[in-house]
Write a protein that holds these residues in place. Structure first.
Motif, PDB file in Angstrom:
ATOM      1  N   SER A 101      37.944  24.427  41.822  1.00  0.00           N
ATOM      2  CA  SER A 101      36.981  25.170  40.996  1.00  0.00           C
ATOM      3  C   SER A 101      36.698  26.562  41.553  1.00  0.00           C
ATOM      4  CB  SER A 101      35.663  24.398  40.911  1.00  0.00           C
ATOM      5  OG  SER A 101      35.877  23.092  40.406  1.00  0.00           O
ATOM      6  N   LEU A 102      36.896  26.742  42.857  1.00  0.00           N
ATOM      7  CA  LEU A 102      36.680  28.047  43.474  1.00  0.00           C
ATOM      8  C   LEU A 102      38.001  28.807  43.534  1.00  0.00           C
ATOM      9  CD1 LEU A 102      34.418  26.919  46.473  1.00  0.00           C
ATOM     10  CD2 LEU A 102      33.668  28.094  44.396  1.00  0.00           C
ATOM     11  N   ASN A 103      37.941  30.102  43.339  1.00  0.00           N
ATOM     12  CA  ASN A 103      39.144  30.928  43.384  1.00  0.00           C
ATOM     13  C   ASN A 103      39.549  31.144  44.845  1.00  0.00           C
ATOM     14  OD1 ASN A 103      41.064  33.069  43.317  1.00  0.00           O
ATOM     15  ND2 ASN A 103      40.230  33.777  41.370  1.00  0.00           N
ATOM     16  N   PRO A 104      40.756  30.692  45.240  1.00  0.00           N
ATOM     17  CA  PRO A 104      41.146  30.811  46.659  1.00  0.00           C
ATOM     18  C   PRO A 104      41.366  32.251  47.110  1.00  0.00           C
ATOM     19  CG  PRO A 104      43.002  30.049  45.334  1.00  0.00           C
ATOM     20  CD  PRO A 104      41.803  30.046  44.426  1.00  0.00           C
ATOM     21  N   LEU A 105      41.503  33.196  46.154  1.00  0.00           N
ATOM     22  CA  LEU A 105      41.803  34.587  46.497  1.00  0.00           C
ATOM     23  C   LEU A 105      40.557  35.460  46.580  1.00  0.00           C
ATOM     24  CD1 LEU A 105      44.929  35.102  44.206  1.00  0.00           C
ATOM     25  CD2 LEU A 105      44.866  34.395  46.604  1.00  0.00           C
ATOM     26  N   HIS A 106      39.388  34.887  46.241  1.00  0.00           N
ATOM     27  CA  HIS A 106      38.152  35.680  46.234  1.00  0.00           C
ATOM     28  C   HIS A 106      37.187  35.179  47.300  1.00  0.00           C
ATOM     29  CE1 HIS A 106      38.659  36.967  41.725  1.00  0.00           C
ATOM     30  NE2 HIS A 106      39.588  37.449  42.525  1.00  0.00           N
ATOM     31  N   THR A 107      36.429  36.091  47.890  1.00  0.00           N
ATOM     32  CA  THR A 107      35.397  35.716  48.863  1.00  0.00           C
ATOM     33  C   THR A 107      34.233  35.042  48.138  1.00  0.00           C
ATOM     34  OG1 THR A 107      34.223  37.819  48.655  1.00  0.00           O
ATOM     35  CG2 THR A 107      35.979  37.690  50.322  1.00  0.00           C
ATOM     36  N   LEU A 108      33.375  34.376  48.925  1.00  0.00           N
ATOM     37  CA  LEU A 108      32.206  33.722  48.339  1.00  0.00           C
ATOM     38  C   LEU A 108      31.310  34.737  47.638  1.00  0.00           C
ATOM     39  CD1 LEU A 108      31.117  31.176  51.092  1.00  0.00           C
ATOM     40  CD2 LEU A 108      32.898  30.977  49.365  1.00  0.00           C
ATOM     41  N   GLU A 109      31.120  35.892  48.273  1.00  0.00           N
ATOM     42  CA  GLU A 109      30.243  36.913  47.682  1.00  0.00           C
ATOM     43  C   GLU A 109      30.767  37.356  46.326  1.00  0.00           C
ATOM     44  OE1 GLU A 109      28.113  41.210  48.685  1.00  0.00           O
ATOM     45  OE2 GLU A 109      29.655  40.421  50.042  1.00  0.00           O
ATOM     46  N   ARG A 110      32.075  37.581  46.218  1.00  0.00           N
ATOM     47  CA  ARG A 110      32.635  38.052  44.949  1.00  0.00           C
ATOM     48  C   ARG A 110      32.482  36.997  43.848  1.00  0.00           C
ATOM     49  NH1 ARG A 110      38.702  40.561  43.811  1.00  0.00           N
ATOM     50  NH2 ARG A 110      38.497  40.662  41.547  1.00  0.00           N
ATOM     51  N   GLN A 111      32.707  35.729  44.212  1.00  0.00           N
ATOM     52  CA  GLN A 111      32.640  34.671  43.196  1.00  0.00           C
ATOM     53  C   GLN A 111      31.213  34.474  42.685  1.00  0.00           C
ATOM     54  OE1 GLN A 111      35.358  31.297  43.594  1.00  0.00           O
ATOM     55  NE2 GLN A 111      36.022  32.110  45.560  1.00  0.00           N
ATOM     56  N   LEU A 112      30.238  34.526  43.590  1.00  0.00           N
ATOM     57  CA  LEU A 112      28.843  34.396  43.173  1.00  0.00           C
ATOM     58  C   LEU A 112      28.368  35.651  42.437  1.00  0.00           C
ATOM     59  CD1 LEU A 112      27.586  32.621  46.373  1.00  0.00           C
ATOM     60  CD2 LEU A 112      27.095  31.783  44.084  1.00  0.00           C
ATOM     61  N   ARG A 113      28.857  36.802  42.886  1.00  0.00           N
ATOM     62  CA  ARG A 113      28.451  38.074  42.298  1.00  0.00           C
ATOM     63  C   ARG A 113      28.848  38.152  40.816  1.00  0.00           C
ATOM     64  NH1 ARG A 113      27.124  43.268  43.995  1.00  0.00           N
ATOM     65  NH2 ARG A 113      27.108  42.589  46.170  1.00  0.00           N
ATOM     66  N   GLU A 114      30.058  37.667  40.489  1.00  0.00           N
ATOM     67  CA  GLU A 114      30.545  37.724  39.109  1.00  0.00           C
ATOM     68  C   GLU A 114      29.590  37.031  38.147  1.00  0.00           C
ATOM     69  OE1 GLU A 114      35.405  37.916  39.768  1.00  0.00           O
ATOM     70  OE2 GLU A 114      34.429  36.010  39.307  1.00  0.00           O
ATOM     71  N   SER A 115      29.156  35.829  38.529  1.00  0.00           N
ATOM     72  CA  SER A 115      28.282  35.048  37.656  1.00  0.00           C
ATOM     73  C   SER A 115      26.916  35.716  37.491  1.00  0.00           C
ATOM     74  CB  SER A 115      28.111  33.634  38.233  1.00  0.00           C
ATOM     75  OG  SER A 115      27.218  32.882  37.466  1.00  0.00           O
ATOM     76  N   ILE A 116      26.365  36.205  38.585  1.00  0.00           N
ATOM     77  CA  ILE A 116      25.024  36.812  38.540  1.00  0.00           C
ATOM     78  C   ILE A 116      25.034  38.106  37.728  1.00  0.00           C
ATOM     79  CG2 ILE A 116      23.220  37.877  39.961  1.00  0.00           C
ATOM     80  CD1 ILE A 116      24.052  35.832  42.171  1.00  0.00           C
ATOM     81  N   GLU A 117      26.058  38.947  37.954  1.00  0.00           N
ATOM     82  CA  GLU A 117      26.140  40.215  37.217  1.00  0.00           C
ATOM     83  C   GLU A 117      26.348  39.974  35.723  1.00  0.00           C
ATOM     84  OE1 GLU A 117      27.893  43.219  40.677  1.00  0.00           O
ATOM     85  OE2 GLU A 117      29.249  42.399  39.155  1.00  0.00           O
ATOM     86  N   LEU A 118      27.140  38.957  35.391  1.00  0.00           N
ATOM     87  CA  LEU A 118      27.446  38.668  33.987  1.00  0.00           C
ATOM     88  C   LEU A 118      26.201  38.203  33.232  1.00  0.00           C
ATOM     89  CD1 LEU A 118      29.619  38.283  31.752  1.00  0.00           C
ATOM     90  CD2 LEU A 118      29.864  35.931  32.570  1.00  0.00           C
ATOM     91  N   HIS A 119      25.420  37.309  33.851  1.00  0.00           N
ATOM     92  CA  HIS A 119      24.314  36.674  33.138  1.00  0.00           C
ATOM     93  C   HIS A 119      22.958  37.338  33.364  1.00  0.00           C
ATOM     94  CE1 HIS A 119      26.471  33.206  31.478  1.00  0.00           C
ATOM     95  NE2 HIS A 119      27.157  33.191  32.597  1.00  0.00           N
ATOM     96  N   GLN A 120      22.760  37.957  34.554  1.00  0.00           N
ATOM     97  CA  GLN A 120      21.432  38.477  34.874  1.00  0.00           C
ATOM     98  C   GLN A 120      21.349  39.998  34.860  1.00  0.00           C
ATOM     99  OE1 GLN A 120      19.606  36.711  38.356  1.00  0.00           O
ATOM    100  NE2 GLN A 120      20.503  34.706  37.937  1.00  0.00           N
ATOM    101  N   GLY A 121      22.499  40.655  34.880  1.00  0.00           N
ATOM    102  CA  GLY A 121      22.483  42.115  34.825  1.00  0.00           C
ATOM    103  C   GLY A 121      22.052  42.789  36.107  1.00  0.00           C
ATOM    104  N   LEU A 122      21.969  42.041  37.217  1.00  0.00           N
ATOM    105  CA  LEU A 122      21.599  42.652  38.500  1.00  0.00           C
ATOM    106  C   LEU A 122      22.779  43.445  39.042  1.00  0.00           C
ATOM    107  CD1 LEU A 122      19.728  39.681  40.244  1.00  0.00           C
ATOM    108  CD2 LEU A 122      18.723  41.623  39.044  1.00  0.00           C
TER     109      LEU A 122
END
Length: 537
Positions: A101-122
């Motif tokens: 389920s986690l992308n092996p090519l992306h860091t933890l910060e990048r994977q969490l950042r994508e979701s937050i930026e998409l839904h919360q606009g931060l």
């Protein structure tokens, strides 16, 4: 309580080869606000398909009929914009295997950042602060130092915590957890389940929990829906279902727990395997010239012994050295120290000397599908070793395959089929048949039941006990499922960070553990009061 999710008369069919296959048949259930509902049943019962239907995550080949309302709004046939708003924002998922389920090519910060930026606009530092807050919340120590890490650099428990952080990122009202602890050690499993319960309470979420482990359901669910063959056969409050199950299938599930003991080892049984201060250290190379800067001490000074017809259970958390010890005994990896097999010191033997011995040592792996070639028929899979080690004189290959299939409870008429045509339990029987056809004396069983349903686990445990009695097999049984270990083992060793911290007869280890670590393992597995500081150590 009002229903947050209300599923009524749900039917799901899949189009394959021009035919419709019905996976879910008229299912109805509801999840109220602040409630935990468990969907339980064996593989293929329709649990995951029902859950994925809630936000239309099924493939295009699926046809969904019925009604699914979330917070009063119809989800079946909803437009893309509506579904995207709900997915990951109002309804979040945690899946069984975080590595897929986690992308092996992306860091933890990048994977969490994508979701937050998409839904919360931060943006910017606000996103980073939110990520650190989430990782703190799910129990990741020193999260600031973990932001640049990749999934493979984390343990199984840490990866699952990251998945939970991603699911919580946007404050969902409903969390759907699909077998979130199946692949985890018992102590990590206990931590993840406690974490989910605490977060549910703190965040005011509802939880739809999908599992085949009824022990988990009893501890955490308010209500239970039991599924079989795409239908809900029984539903009700958890205590009611467990104390007075009405449907025969529910009664069977509740009774499906490995029990009993292995048969006695004959007093005159010879010593088959022994190690003396066995050590496996992997060098850590640094610098341009690859100098050894230290060692990963996978196994330290391990001394064990196993007689013919005896089972040694090897338990401990992931990374404790269980599998490494077994592979060293089989001379599949390098080690130092004594390794005795059938009275001979085989530690210094070369490959040519070891070849005749390979037939006597066989291994069965955790994932029966991953260890079987999808391009080979079952007859070819089972008979593969005969090509290397030679047929028994006067025996026909086809006849030998038929005999061993019958012995492990498979229909010989199916030997021309391929692995994908069999269930998980049948594939594990095929893996056992592949090992048994060579008439081994030692069988290494590396988590052979962890991926199986409870009812199938019981069948495999019974089969292994029966084969051991008939063939006087010695087993090295590696598992984090202590209930299965107790049902199969004569002796047990407990490993932690490469060391054997406790060893003895199975009854002694289970009934009167001597170390804090062993007591923590038992507490997590058998629902006792555990010392959190020991479990988290």
């Amino acid at each position: 309580m009002s229903a947050l999710l209300d599923v009524q008369n749900l039917s799901v069919s899949f189009r394959q080869d021009g035919k419709d296959s019905l996976a879910v048949k008229g299912v109805s259930f509801a999840v109220n606000r602040g409630e935990t509902v468990a969907l339980v049943g064996e593989s293929g019962s329709g649990k995951s398909v029902s859950a994925l239907s809630t936000v239309s995550l099924l493939p295009d080949s699926a046809t969904v009929k019925g009604s699914i309302t979330y917070d009063g709004q119809q989800m079946v046939g909803a437009d893309k914009a509506r579904l995207q708003k709900v997915r990951g924002n109002d309804i979040s998922f945690i899946f069984q295997e975080p590595m897929t389920s986690l992308n092996p090519l992306h860091t933890l910060e990048r994977q969490l950042r994508e979701s937050i930026e998409l839904h919360q606009g931060l943006r910017g530092d606000a996103v980073r602060d939110r990520i650190i807050e989430l990782l703190h919340k799910v129990g990741i120590r020193d999260p600031e130092t973990r932001l640049g890490a990749y999934p493979h650099q984390l343990s199984g428990g840490q990866r699952q915590r990251v998945m939970i952080a991603m699911a919580l990122a946007n404050g969902p009202d409903l969390l759907i957890a699909d077998e979130p602890t199946t692949a985890l050690d018992v102590t990590i499993q206990a931590q993840i389940l406690e974490l989910l319960a605490e977060l549910k309470e703190a965040e005011g979420m509802s939880l739809l929990f999908i599992t085949h482990d009824l022990g988990i359901v009893r501890r955490f669910a308010d209500r239970v829906c039991v599924m079989k063959d795409g239908e809900i056969v029984e539903t009700g409050p958890t205590a009611e279902i467990f104390d007075a199950p009405q449907h025969p299938y529910t009664q069977m599930l509740l009774g499906a727990e490995p029990s009993g003991q292995p048969g006695p080892v004959p007093q005159d049984a010879p010593q088959l395997v022994e190690t003396d201060a066995l050590r496996v250290w992997f060098p850590i190379k640094r610098g341009f010239f690859g100098r050894t800067a230290g060692y990963v001490k996978a196994v330290n000074e391990a001394s064990i012994s196993v007689r013919a017809g005896e089972t040694l259970g090897i338990v401990g958390e992931s990374g404790s050295g269980k599998t490494t010890l077994a592979l060293a005994i089989m001379r599949l990896i390098s080690s130092q120290g004594g390794i005795g097999f059938d009275g001979q010191d085989i530690q210094g033997w070369k490959s040519k000397q070891l070849r005749p011995l390979r037939r006597d040592m066989q291994i069965v792996f955790q994932d029966p599908y991953g260890s079987l070639s999808p391009r080979m028929t079952i007859e070819q899979v089972i008979a593969e070793g005969l090509g290397v080690h030679g047929l028994e004189p006067g025996r026909d290959r086809h006849e030998m395959v038929a005999d061993i299939m019958q012995e492990v409870g498979l229909d010989p008429d199916t030997m021309h089929r391929y692995p994908h045509e069999f269930s998980g339990g049948q594939r594990q029987r095929i893996a056992i048949a592949r090992a048994m056809i060579l008439n081994p004396r030692l069988l290494v069983l590396d988590e052979p039941t962890s991926a199986l349903d409870m009812t199938v686990q019981v069948q495999i445990v019974d089969l292994l006990r029966d084969l051991q009695q008939r063939h006087k097999l010695a087993y090295l049984f590696i598992s984090h499922d202590l209930k299965v270990v107790r049902a199969l083992s004569h002796k047990v060793i407990v490993m932690k960070q490469g060391d054997i911290v406790e060893a003895g007869p199975a009854a002694q280890i289970f009934d009167a553990p001597q170390t804090d670590y062993t007591r923590a393992l038992m507490a997590a597995a058998f629902d006792l009061e555990a010392d959190e500081s020991v479990i988290g150590a």
